[in-house]
Design an enzyme around this catalytic site. Structure first.
Site, PDB file in Angstrom:
ATOM      1  N   ASP A 263      -2.696   0.197   4.950  1.00 19.89           N
ATOM      2  CA  ASP A 263      -3.866  -0.480   4.402  1.00 19.89           C
ATOM      3  C   ASP A 263      -3.490  -1.419   3.259  1.00 19.89           C
ATOM      4  OD1 ASP A 263      -3.098   1.643   2.836  1.00 19.89           O
ATOM      5  OD2 ASP A 263      -5.054   2.631   2.830  1.00 19.89           O
ATOM      6  N   TYR A 264      -2.669  -0.918   2.343  1.00 17.47           N
ATOM      7  CA  TYR A 264      -2.224  -1.732   1.206  1.00 17.47           C
ATOM      8  C   TYR A 264      -1.420  -2.947   1.677  1.00 17.47           C
ATOM      9  CZ  TYR A 264       0.532  -3.116  -2.866  1.00 17.47           C
ATOM     10  OH  TYR A 264       1.142  -3.850  -3.858  1.00 17.47           O
TER      11      TYR A 264
END
Length: 440
Positions: A263-264
């Site tokens: 996600d990051y």
């Protein structure tokens, strides 16, 4: 009006007084005294910055959160493909998934991705499909191995089959408000390529849930709001709406399959290509039916391990943003610089920090807190005093356990599954169940 010369004079006098104070206490200044003086000034500066971050988070939170649809809603909104990766049945799974069948949005589809064909979540999904036959829905079973990350392996079939230009990746434990998707879609424009929801907790009973609410409404919210306001990547992938063409430009989901913090890194791919990443006006309400203090702490330790491997510099600076640690070192700093009583300073520091956190928690909640002030106090103390313990545990055992698998993290966030028998070049047997229906 004070002129520049007067300000310069006051500043010079302040530092001369500080040095004279240190000399009077310690005698002639030795090299080590200059080191201590510089360290004390640095700590005091960090302490001052933290108060600015507190005020910034409260102000930005009041302006941003729950102030929905400030921009006029376009007559035609782009279609959205909602990808829901599911593993197992949670007591609140039906309730959470049902909120996605009741979204007030003109055109969307829900793509359920389930790894195991014997997973009981399939029955929950099928019951919802029967209840809401007019919602476009597809169910993908089996997934395909494209890397180490099991979430991406599970989602890849749904991602490839998505027919709309916007992709919403939403975890199974998220409970969605009916107008949140519309709010998120309106935020996307020719500058903003991704909109994500700030993690929070749905109103649930029990002290364990209150502890989670305190954490996500104070420590986590402060840094999340400030980072987003300053344009720093802080994305968590539990609820993210993004443009599919940008993901494809970055190599598709498979490009992130070797990372656990996909996600990051996915958000960073948007930023690297010149797109802005913003938060939604509505928080991501986590509504898992399984929760406890030990489960919550294990989750925070896992997140700490991920930050250490993915963004080690930020992880190294984290202690200076924690109430107890910063209060302790700042007490020494002001004692050294100004000859203030360290204990009194520490107690005032903790009290003011607590009050600001309480205000911030109410801002994130959007109204009165669903628990007593005493419960907030106990939960706040528990969260603040456990931080160094989480760091210790993360360094003591860097192996990450997630979704029944164990992974060893490498610098940069890449991971290696331990004792894995998988061949990443082979494909898992998969089944596609497609249930099509006319739109409402």
């Amino acid at each position: 009006m004070t002129d520049t010369g007067s300000l310069s004079s006051v500043s010079t006098e302040f530092w001369e007084r500080t040095v004279r104070s240190s000399q009077s206490v310690k005698g002639k200044m030795e090299p080590v005294d200059y080191v201590l003086l510089g360290l004390a000034i640095l700590i005091f500066s960090c302490w001052s910055v933290n108060w600015a971050l507190h005020i910034m988070a409260i102000a930005y939170g009041k302006w941003k959160l729950r102030h929905k649809l400030k921009t006029s809603v376009p007559e035609e909104l782009p279609g959205v493909s909602i990808i829901k990766p599911l593993v197992g049945v949670d007591p609140n799974l039906f309730e959470n998934l049902e909120t996605f069948f009741n979204l007030k949005y003109p055109q969307y589809e829900i793509l359920f991705c389930i790894q195991d064909e014997s997973d009981a979540a399939i029955m929950v999904v099928q019951s919802l499909i029967q209840k809401y036959p007019k919602i476009q829905t597809k169910v993908f079973i089996g997934g395909r191995t494209v890397g180490v990350n099991p979430k991406i392996n599970n989602m890849i079939l749904g991602y490839e089959a998505a027919q709309y230009e916007l992709i919403l990746i939403s975890d199974s434990g998220i409970k969605m408000c009916e107008d949140t998707l519309e709010d998120m879609a309106v935020c996307l424009n020719n500058k903003v390529g991704m909109v994500h929801q700030m993690p929070y907790i749905s109103d649930r009973s029990g002290f364990a849930s209150h502890v989670e609410k305190v954490f996500f409404g104070t420590q986590h919210a402060k840094m999340y709001l400030c980072a987003n306001m300053l344009g720093i990547n802080c994305t968590t992938g539990m609820s993210c709406l993004m443009k599919k063409d940008v993901i494809q430009e970055a190599g598709g989901l498979t490009a992130f399959a070797e990372y656990l913090a996909e996600d990051y890194l996915l958000a960073q791919a948007f930023i690297d290509r010149g797109w802005q990443v913003k938060i939604s006006s509505e928080t991501a309400k986590q509504n898992s039916g399984h929760y406890s203090i030990s489960h919550f702490h294990a989750r925070l330790i896992r997140w700490t391990k991920l930050r250490i491997a993915t963004i080690p510099l930020v992880s190294a600076l984290e202690p200076i943003f924690q109430c107890m640690f910063l209060g302790a070192v700042a007490s020494w700093a002001v004692s050294y610089l100004f000859d203030w009583t360290a204990l009194v300073f520490f107690l005032v520091h903790v009290l003011v920090w607590f009050l600001l956190d309480y205000i911030l928690a109410k801002v994130v909640q959007g109204g009165p807190l669903p628990y007593s002030k005493f419960e907030f106090l106990v939960g706040w103390i528990l969260n603040e005093t456990c931080f160094l313990y989480f760091i210790f545990c993360a360094h003591l055992n860097p192996v990450v356990e997630w979704r029944g698998h164990k992974y060893k993290l490498r610098w940069g966030g890449m991971m290696e599954e331990l004792n894995s028998q998988n061949n990443y070049k082979s494909n898992l047997k998969h089944t596609l169940i497609e249930i099509s229906s006319d739109k409402a």
